[in-house]
Design an enzyme around this catalytic site. Sequence first.
Site, PDB file in Angstrom:
ATOM      1  N   ASP A 122       0.804  -1.232   0.000  1.00  0.00           N
ATOM      2  CA  ASP A 122       0.000   0.000   0.000  1.00  0.00           C
ATOM      3  C   ASP A 122       0.833   1.276   0.000  1.00  0.00           C
ATOM      4  O   ASP A 122       0.323   2.343   0.351  1.00  0.00           O
ATOM      5  CB  ASP A 122      -0.943   0.008   1.225  1.00  0.00           C
ATOM      6  CG  ASP A 122      -2.130  -0.927   1.030  1.00  0.00           C
ATOM      7  OD1 ASP A 122      -2.643  -0.985  -0.102  1.00  0.00           O
ATOM      8  OD2 ASP A 122      -2.522  -1.587   2.001  1.00  0.00           O
ATOM      9  N   ASP A 182      -6.741  -3.612  -6.248  1.00  0.00           N
ATOM     10  CA  ASP A 182      -6.357  -2.334  -5.620  1.00  0.00           C
ATOM     11  C   ASP A 182      -4.896  -1.963  -5.919  1.00  0.00           C
ATOM     12  O   ASP A 182      -4.519  -0.796  -5.933  1.00  0.00           O
ATOM     13  CB  ASP A 182      -6.509  -2.392  -4.096  1.00  0.00           C
ATOM     14  CG  ASP A 182      -7.691  -3.186  -3.595  1.00  0.00           C
ATOM     15  OD1 ASP A 182      -8.129  -4.103  -4.300  1.00  0.00           O
ATOM     16  OD2 ASP A 182      -8.166  -2.916  -2.487  1.00  0.00           O
TER      17      ASP A 182
HETATM   18  N1  GLY Z   1      -7.324  -1.089  -0.607  1.00  0.00           N
HETATM   19  C1  GLY Z   1      -8.304  -1.479   0.312  1.00  0.00           C
HETATM   20  C2  GLY Z   1      -9.683  -1.073  -0.028  1.00  0.00           C
HETATM   21  O1  GLY Z   1      -9.993  -0.588  -1.093  1.00  0.00           O
HETATM   22  O2  GLY Z   1     -10.511  -1.267   0.838  1.00  0.00           O
END
Ligand code: GLY
Length: 397
Positions: A122, A182
């Site tokens: 992330d 994501d």
């Molecule tokens: N990246 C985590 C979400 O979109 O909840």
Amino acid sequence: MKVFLYCLIPILLFYCSSHADQPSKRTESKTDNVVNAEEVLSSLAKRAISDISKIEFDSTKIPRTVEGGKLKGTPSKSWTSGFYPGLLWQLYDFTNEAALKNAAIKWSMVVEKEKMDNGTHDLGFKIYCPFGNAYKITKEEKYKEVFLSAASTLSTRYNQNVAAIRSWDFNKDVWQYPVIIDNMMNLEMLFEATKLTGDSSFHYIANQHASTTLKNHFRKDNSSYHVVDYNPNTGEVNNKHTHQGFNHESAWSRGQAWGLYGFTVAYRYTNDKKYLQQARKIADFIFTNENLPSDMVPYWDYNAPNIPDEPRDVSAAAITASGLYELATHDTSSADKYHNWANKILQSLSSKKYKCSTPPFFLQHSVGSVPGEFEVDAPIIYADYYYVEALLRQSKI
Ligand code: GLY
């Protein structure tokens, strides 16, 4: 005639209001009321300045959501830690207000140390949202160094057998090498790192990751799986799952938004038409979906079982709107269509229904995770971040 009209008007009003929240087939008709993005941004910036003093500065509590009527913050380790400082930078860019810049710096510095964390994918969200914006706006080298360092850290999660970056390290008994849709959002930082340093390895990794995601994440209808798990030794797909969606074969709304935005960015840096094509296909999946409500703010999953009695996900709408404004710049022949969709979303999000008055949040009705049972129908900071980004993009058209 008058009597006829008196009868007809209430019937029409009832029909319109009772259908306002219902899923409906999309048309490509022009949006009548385009929000004045500059006006909305000015009022959001005023709110943000006044909210800065209303919320306590605590380096372990970066604004994330509201729980029990109160602001809930998270430590820098959380995947959402970069959004509040990133949002402040964006509003500073619009207003040039020192109060916003000072707060943006203060909250960004809390997150800086995360650039070294190789236990997460992330880093784009955490580091590029604050420091990418900070560098774009101020051109100060120290901010660039932070996200270049994060780009190096993120690169260590790349596996050549899979040709993708590993997303998560948890659930090791279920997944060997999970890659989530994501993760497309963390590539911009890598592409940008090559542009700024000339080191092609970042671009290579980002491009490989996008290409592998394109190959394995999509269904025939152009919706995407949330998680694709790989064998890290052979690169073969083990399984295709969901984590935050309704079920493995459903279309989790925020995942579709990440894909649209992510492939648009991948096209920006590579000029590879297959990415542009995929972004277009995702947009069409979203906007021809019979479960998309007429205000274009989706339910949390396009296949949620009790539509229309399901929570909306404002964050998915905000991410989609922002992605569409960029997509329109690449796919100019369809620009009007994308602008109309994005404008409609901004119009909806700027209405009373979605406003949040708890500092420092602008929007309510997002969903973190229904299966995880957290942040269901709540204000969430990343919805605000992409809402502001979308308004800025609209204001520049
Ligand atoms: N990246 C985590 C979400 O979109 O909840």
